[in-house]
Design an enzyme around this catalytic site. Structure first.
Site, PDB file in Angstrom:
ATOM      1  N   ASN A 254      -4.032   6.615   8.945  1.00 54.29           N
ATOM      2  CA  ASN A 254      -3.055   5.470   9.129  1.00 54.29           C
ATOM      3  C   ASN A 254      -1.434   5.684   8.503  1.00 54.29           C
ATOM      4  OD1 ASN A 254      -2.006   2.878   9.206  1.00 54.29           O
ATOM      5  ND2 ASN A 254      -3.506   1.630   8.195  1.00 54.29           N
TER       6      ASN A 254
ATOM      7  N   HIS B  67      -0.509  -5.412  14.196  1.00 52.10           N
ATOM      8  CA  HIS B  67      -1.548  -5.539  12.914  1.00 52.10           C
ATOM      9  C   HIS B  67      -3.011  -6.014  13.381  1.00 52.10           C
ATOM     10  CE1 HIS B  67       2.571  -5.891  10.396  1.00 52.10           C
ATOM     11  NE2 HIS B  67       1.837  -4.750  10.299  1.00 52.10           N
TER      12      HIS B  67
ATOM     13  N   ARG C 173      12.740  -4.458   8.352  1.00 53.79           N
ATOM     14  CA  ARG C 173      12.849  -5.264   9.698  1.00 53.79           C
ATOM     15  C   ARG C 173      13.454  -6.642   9.416  1.00 53.79           C
ATOM     16  NH1 ARG C 173       7.240  -3.365  12.182  1.00 53.79           N
ATOM     17  NH2 ARG C 173       7.071  -2.589  10.185  1.00 53.79           N
TER      18      ARG C 173
ATOM     19  N   GLU D  23      -8.455  -1.674   7.088  1.00 53.62           N
ATOM     20  CA  GLU D  23      -8.188  -1.464   8.425  1.00 53.62           C
ATOM     21  C   GLU D  23      -8.998   0.080   8.874  1.00 53.62           C
ATOM     22  OE1 GLU D  23      -3.758  -2.347   9.846  1.00 53.62           O
ATOM     23  OE2 GLU D  23      -3.943  -2.133   7.703  1.00 53.62           O
TER      24      GLU D  23
END
Length: 401
Positions: free
Chosen positions: A14, A184, A245, A388
């Site tokens: 990841n 996501h 961001r 995840e």
């Protein structure tokens, strides 16, 4: 050391914008054989932490890029008794951020897939290139093990047209693939399923808001297990204030910077993706550092925090209206799971909507899913750690199986 068997396990890679999480996990038993994280890749003080067999190895390391981080991780696996090349891996599962309009399910990686993921990297410039490095390294160093790509955009592929469509010329949008993809997705899908399990209700009966708050941050509105809206758009730049961001910004600002400041497209891209968000506002993108600065009276850090919370509350309010009745609001990922002040401030003053955060419960630190709302609240407020890696391992195993 005794070599650890990894037969039937999946190695999950990841790769984020400045980190690399990895995990060796059996998707059937959910047993984690080993895991680790390389942090602050490309920065002055990089480090890697590896957990295996009850041991933890933490070391400072020069990690100028993700390729180096993967190489160091493999050395640590071998040092702890599990040489990945001979461990009997079932697959290598790769998180890939952007699948464009082509990839919306787990995909066995071939040369053509690598080429296509590279072609759409301009849609996720902070992530897809890093994802490709992990893919290329794994295919080169573990050629006998199939690699599977699991795409962050897949969960949101079926967004309603009203939520997925930008109000620009239709022909231009269709020709260039301009639409809202969402990101996501692996985390939002996993967490929303865990929420239903935690509440003891079928997922088809739960209306929920999921807040994935990390260095990258996104929100989703999920009705009956299906996403109806999400904060990120064509790229991971839209939406919430993030580590580096900007999130939502008036498009006119970009035109202004081009015309008046004479910034080129690449300069604006770098500004919005790498030097904006929390880092742009106060010079820090690590929430721990921001919290320390606020405690010391730093006004820049306080302003950054307030901008962050303001944007988060705006999305929560919008999704409450879209969903109608809301059963649960859930915080996940690094900031969502660990920053009690963010959870409290994001939901402050919403008691008349049935949203009440219990201060004592909210202050508890735990790696377990937990309820932090008051007993008399009509909306469950939860903290559910995302996983995840497990979700990617399961999907990868399904593809090769």
């Amino acid at each position: 050391m005794t070599v650890t068997s990894a037969t039937g396990a999946v190695l999950v890679l990841n790769a984020g914008s400045s980190s690399l999480k990895y995990q060796l996990i059996n998707p059937d038993t959910e047993i984690v054989i080993a895991d680790g994280i390389a942090e602050r890749i490309g920065e002055m003080q990089s480090s890697i932490t590896h957990h295996q067999g009850g041991e933890t190895i933490t070391q400072d390391a020069e990690l100028p890029d993700h390729r180096t981080a993967i190489s160091v991780a493999q050395d640590l696996f071998a040092e702890c008794g599990t040489a990945l090349a001979t461990a009997g891996l079932l697959a290598v599962g790769h998180r890939v951020v952007h699948g464009g309009q082509i990839f919306h399910r787990p995909t066995l990686i071939t040369d053509d897939v690598v080429e296509e993921v590279g072609r759409i990297s301009d849609l996720a410039p902070l992530h897809n290139p890093a994802n490709l490095i992990g893919i290329e390294a794994a295919r080169s160093q573990l050629p006998q093990v199939p690699s599977v790509a699991v795409f962050d955009t897949a969960f949101f592929h079926g967004l309603p047209d009203a939520a997925a469509t930008y109000a620009i010329d239709r022909e231009v949008a269709e020709h260039y693939g301009v639409r809202r993809y969402g990101f996501h997705g692996t985390s939002h899908e996993y967490v929303s399923g865990r929420v239903a399990d935690f509440l003891g209700r079928p997922i088809g009966e739960v209306n929920q808001i999921v807040l994935h708050l990390g260095n990258g941050a996104s929100a989703s509105a999920i009705s009956g297990g299906r996403p109806i809206d999400t904060s990120m758009g064509m790229t991971p730049l839209e939406g919430l204030v993030m580590g580096t961001r900007s999130g939502d910004i008036d498009p006119g600002v970009l035109l202004h910077l081009n015309r008046v400041a004479q910034l080129g497209v690449d300069q604006i891209d770098t500004l919005l993706n790498k030097w904006s968000g929390l880092k742009g506002l106060c010079g820090e993108n690590d929430f721990r550092s921001i919290t320390e600065k606020m405690a010391a009276g730093d006004s820049g850090a306080r302003k950054a925090y307030e901008v962050y919370i303001h944007r988060l509350r705006r999305y929560i309010g919008a999704y409450m209206i879209e969903l109608g009745p809301v059963d649960a609001i859930t915080f996940t990922a690094g900031v969502g799971e660990n920053a009690a002040s963010v959870r409290a401030d994001a939901l402050a003053g919403l008691e008349h909507y049935g949203i009440v955060v219990d201060a004592e419960r909210n202050a508890v630190r735990s790696k377990e899913a937990r309820r932090i709302s008051a007993d008399d609240a009509t909306v469950d407020v939860l903290v559910v750690p995302t996983n995840e890696e497990l979700a990617i391992a399961r999907q990868a195993a399904t593809v090769v199986g």
